[in-house]
Scaffold this active site. Sequence first.
Site, PDB file in Angstrom:
ATOM      1  N   LYS A  72       0.854  -1.195   0.000  1.00  9.75           N
ATOM      2  CA  LYS A  72       0.000   0.000   0.000  1.00  9.75           C
ATOM      3  C   LYS A  72       0.885   1.239   0.000  1.00  9.75           C
ATOM      4  O   LYS A  72       1.862   1.297   0.755  1.00  9.75           O
ATOM      5  CB  LYS A  72      -0.897  -0.017   1.240  1.00  9.75           C
ATOM      6  CG  LYS A  72      -1.928   1.118   1.284  1.00  9.75           C
ATOM      7  CD  LYS A  72      -2.798   1.041   2.543  1.00  9.75           C
ATOM      8  CE  LYS A  72      -3.941   2.046   2.509  1.00  9.75           C
ATOM      9  NZ  LYS A  72      -4.790   1.997   3.720  1.00  9.75           N
ATOM     10  N   SER A 150      -9.947   2.053   2.537  1.00 10.45           N
ATOM     11  CA  SER A 150      -9.018   2.805   1.718  1.00 10.45           C
ATOM     12  C   SER A 150      -7.980   1.945   0.998  1.00 10.45           C
ATOM     13  O   SER A 150      -7.422   2.356  -0.012  1.00 10.45           O
ATOM     14  CB  SER A 150      -8.262   3.817   2.583  1.00 10.45           C
ATOM     15  OG  SER A 150      -7.397   3.160   3.492  1.00 10.45           O
ATOM     16  N   SER A 174     -10.406  -0.091   6.784  1.00 17.38           N
ATOM     17  CA  SER A 174      -9.728   0.053   5.496  1.00 17.38           C
ATOM     18  C   SER A 174      -9.036  -1.194   4.973  1.00 17.38           C
ATOM     19  O   SER A 174      -8.557  -1.200   3.837  1.00 17.38           O
ATOM     20  CB  SER A 174      -8.690   1.179   5.572  1.00 17.38           C
ATOM     21  OG  SER A 174      -9.322   2.418   5.456  1.00 17.38           O
TER      22      SER A 174
END
Lengths: 474, 95
Positions: A72, A150, A174
């Site tokens: 990420k 997210s 997330s």
Amino acid sequence: MSKPSLKQTLKDLETKKISIRELSQDYLKRIKEKKNLNVFIHFSEENVLKQIDNLEKDNSAKKLKGIPIAIKDLFCTKSMPTTAASKILENFNPTYESYVTQKLLDEGSIFVGKTNLDEFAMGSATNTSFFGNTINPLSKENEPLAPGGSSGGSAAAVAANLCLGATGTDTGGSIRQPASFCGVVGIKPTYGLCSRWGIAAFASSLDQAGIFSHNVEDASILLQSIAGFDQRDSTSAKVDIPNYFENLDHDLNGKTVGIPKEYSIDGTPMEISQIWEDAIKVLEKKGVKIKNISLPHTKYALPTYYIIAPAEASSNLARYDGVKYGFRSDEIDSLDEMYENTRAQGFGREVKRRILIGTYVLSAGYYDAYYLKAQKVRKLIADDFNKAFKECDFIVTPTAPSAAFPLNEKQNDPIKMYLNDVFTVPASLAGLPGISIPFGKDKNNLPLGIQILGKHFDEQQVFNAAASLERSYE
Amino acid sequence: MKIDKNTINKIARLSRIKLDGTESEDYIKDLNSILDWVEQLNEVNTENIEPLSNISSSILPKREDVSKDTNSSDEILKNAPDKLEGFFAVPKVVE
């Protein structure tokens, strides 16, 4: 082709059924084919090939040697830029490596790229990224779906088999919500299990790193790799990290599962209530005792979260001022002008909204009414779980109130978007470990997720229950 | 209405974010609807409840009191938008 598995791939590498280079090339090919999904903010084939070269020269035994992992783009990496999906960090090249990514490098994994996310991890659809939406790989043609957020890029990377595992961060859901939307496994461990060192901060009392994977076994292997004490994070926990994978125990006979009545929410689609019931029935067949529990302050978790998280974010994001790193506006007639223009032009709409609300609830005269009040309700929410866990070993709920929705559907109404986190936020506020596993489909054949929550640092129980449920679903 | 034009300007100033006119209008609307929504917390009796600011039960560990020399100013300045002789450079502050 059989289902991708990190565990199986490690065996295949060990027995020389496949080489590290062949494995990576297979993944590189797919990454290039799936470019339209916009999974990666940063991808460089050259960088991947360089890592393969280095590993081929390295004769030492390493636990994850040659395994392609996606990161990420909130984790600082020395070998790749780090943007947090924000214009304000567009050209940021970290000079240090995050704790979590360093551990993965030490174990010999290959970083295939940096995945897309909501800007500074603020969102539930990966649609607030400066670098555009990520498309859920399960979308039908001409009907692009959101991957959740997210960590939508990481979830999509696993779902499209562009890696054998991915890192994510979870502040209010997330990891778990995008895992559910993309039909993969996602675990957020206990707050403090993985060091936050080198992760761009959103809400420090809630942020926690975790893992996406193709199955529960793989998640147990990868989580062990990234967990551990680190003195550079003052909330990092000094606990022993068990070998989750070796200790996996599918036998749940005699355990007690808690079913919180407050998670039956009006308006939840029938299909989601149905898979929740199905999961409970499966557990009952395995000899698990079903216990109806109450978490009375559940309905206050979302408003509590949407005071605490923006408050912490407004403070954390004060560092982006155009002085030390990242973007600086051209309109800089004075120092104040420089700050105000840099932040106005560098941050996107959702990030600004949260900074403004966070600044308001922390400002003189409103601190007690909002921030302090929210921290007190947070205590009550955490106490609810403490009480419930006296009567059960783990808790089972749905992960999200819907399957993946069309891209951009919920963009205009912030509160409607925030409701995505209704089942995931309470455990975040209490710092508990939670996993989402695919369990059933909706009428459009889209995956739905079941969430399993455990006691603090009882990831083993979470994995055991998840592995057992996963097996009966498959 | 909790947030009006004056309040939004004050918060924007505290946050060091310049807002233009139409943006301000949007944020006034958004922030008011969020604040109305979080109002429900007032239903909860929190008398004698300690605020929870840190979920971690771990005690802050001590480190050995030894100095470490990490002369990393080059690294620290590497990403600076503007630098001068080993310092961050900003627009002139003192006339």
